[in-house]
Write a protein that holds these residues in place. Structure first.
Motif, short mmCIF file in Angstrom:
data_model
loop_
_atom_site.label_atom_id
_atom_site.label_comp_id
_atom_site.label_asym_id
_atom_site.label_seq_id
_atom_site.Cartn_x
_atom_site.Cartn_y
_atom_site.Cartn_z
N LYS A 171 -2.48 -7.34 -12.69
CA LYS A 171 -2.64 -5.82 -13.57
C LYS A 171 -3.09 -5.86 -14.81
CE LYS A 171 0.31 -3.29 -10.33
NZ LYS A 171 -0.57 -1.87 -9.67
N GLY B 27 1.59 -1.95 -2.82
CA GLY B 27 2.37 -2.04 -3.79
C GLY B 27 1.44 -0.45 -3.92
N THR B 28 0.94 0.41 -5.05
CA THR B 28 0.28 1.53 -5.42
C THR B 28 -1.40 1.04 -4.68
OG1 THR B 28 -1.45 -0.07 -6.58
CG2 THR B 28 0.85 0.88 -8.33
N GLY B 29 -1.47 0.48 -3.98
CA GLY B 29 -3.04 0.33 -3.21
C GLY B 29 -3.80 -0.03 -3.76
N THR C 90 -5.18 -2.87 -5.75
CA THR C 90 -5.97 -4.05 -5.02
C THR C 90 -5.95 -3.69 -4.61
OG1 THR C 90 -3.98 -4.63 -6.74
CG2 THR C 90 -5.55 -6.52 -5.49
N GLY D 106 7.20 -4.36 -5.89
CA GLY D 106 5.77 -4.44 -6.07
C GLY D 106 5.19 -4.24 -4.57
N THR E 278 5.59 -11.46 -4.10
CA THR E 278 5.32 -11.02 -3.42
C THR E 278 3.94 -11.69 -2.79
OG1 THR E 278 3.62 -10.26 -5.69
CG2 THR E 278 5.07 -8.61 -3.90
#
Ligand code: PMP
Length: 344
Positions: free
Chosen positions: A48, A185-187, A189, A237, A281
């Motif tokens: 992050k 997660g947010t996608g 990466t 996450g 994760t």
């Protein structure tokens, strides 16, 4: 031993260019060559850092931010820590609206990094004015020149990885990568990295790891939001109960789901076999890798890259606590080794 005698101007100069390290034992039963991108080598100990720096510097380039301005986000997790770190170094105020479910340890950690933390009630709907989403939105509207990171709905989250993680992996594998396996997660990466890699070689296969209890895999297959997929799970996450705009579903070939329990044991196994102390994760992504390996997905000469998003130290009261594992029912009588630990 690593040779690096450079002196850096600040922690910001240490963000990115994380090492790619061969996995030598945990995947030895399968065909293929496996490498992990160790994101805990970022100064904030997670991937992050990349999005915090990228999004803040984009706002600077657009002239939105001036010294003393505010950066806002709605997370107590890794993103909160990275934004707090970048804000302190660059001289911005960091305001984080977090859920009352967040552990006191996490809130203390963010405060230590200079963040102002608003603790908002967990059990109100997202559109309630007291929810952390609404508090963040209101603060953003009130404070002129503020930046709201909004990681689940911010395309810059994808761009951050398109411009850093993707090119790094391409160079580190000398263009020989055949598969990318990463948590979603947010996608941000997986999407940014995959977008870059597929531009270099469209044959690279991209596999996302999702949690049981999340809607992401089903949405990828049907493009429909299926509420029935949603139920509580423990891995933080990974997966989501909504469809993030920061996920580009078109660059991901398939998703694999993993359980809380197997991912937790696999995280511990990574420490015991590879000597890598990594987050929950990372256990999930290797668990996914095992499932794919058992299904015969990889061939002898394949070069498979996985992403380990953060460091194990953030999970001492969870996956790496025998008590927590026992409380979840993750130690069972068939596992002699762990049973011994519990009795001890
Ligand atoms: N692992 C951990 C520990 C995370 O905090 C996150 C981010 N939510 C991820 C994996 C997934 O990364 P992304 O949000 O870029 O999909």
């Amino acid at each position: 031993m690593k040779q690096d005698n450079k002196v850096y101007n600040s922690f910001l100069d240490l963000i990115g260019n994380t090492p790619l390290v061969k996995l030598n034992k945990i995947t030895s039963e399968f065909e293929g060559n496996f490498y992990a991108k160790i994101e805990s080598f970022n100064p904030g100990q997670s991937s992050k850092d990349r999005i915090a720096l990228y999004i803040i510097e984009e706002a600077e380039r657009k002239g939105i931010l001036k010294p003393g301005d505010t950066i806002i986000e709605t997370t107590s997790g890794n993103t909160g820590f990275s934004i707090a770190m970048v804000s302190i170094i660059k001289g911005y105020e960091c305001v984080l609206a977090v859920s009352s479910k967040s552990s006191p340890d996490k809130i203390d950690m963010l405060k230590t990094m200079g963040a102002k933390v608003y603790v908002c009630p967990a059990h109100v709907s997202a559109d309630d004015p007291r929810s952390y989403y609404e508090v963040a939105k209101r603060l953003h509207q009130e404070r002129k020149g503020s930046v709201y990171i909004n990681q689940y709905f911010n395309e810059l989250n994808i761009d951050a990885h398109y411009h850093s993680t993707g090119p790094e992996i391409w160079q580190q594998t000398e263009g020989e990568i055949t598969h990318l396996v990463a948590c979603s997660g947010t996608g941000g990466t997986i999407s940014g990295t995959a977008r870059y890699l597929k531009e270099q070689n469209p044959n690279i296969k991209v596999i996302g790891i999702d949690a049981f209890g999340s809607v992401i895999k089903k949405y990828h297959e049907t493009r429909e939001f299926d509420e029935k997929e949603i139920y509580p799970y423990r891995i933080e996450g990974l997966g989501k109960n909504l469809i993030p705009a920061a996920t580009d579903f078109d660059v991901i070939d398939e998703f694999v789901k993993v359980t809380d329990e197997e991912s937790a044991h696999t995280a511990r196994e990574i420490a015991r076999t590879e000597g890598m102390f990594v987050g929950y994760t990372s256990g999930a992504v290797v668990q996914g890798l095992k499932q794919l390996g058992e299904a015969g997905t990889f061939k002898k000469d394949d070069k498979v890259v996985v992403i380990f998003p953060d460091h194990g130290s953030r999970y001492m009261s969870k996956v790496y606590s025998d008590k927590w594992m026992n409380d979840q029912g993750f130690f069972d009588s068939v596992n002699e080794e762990t049973l011994e630990k519990v009795q001890y």
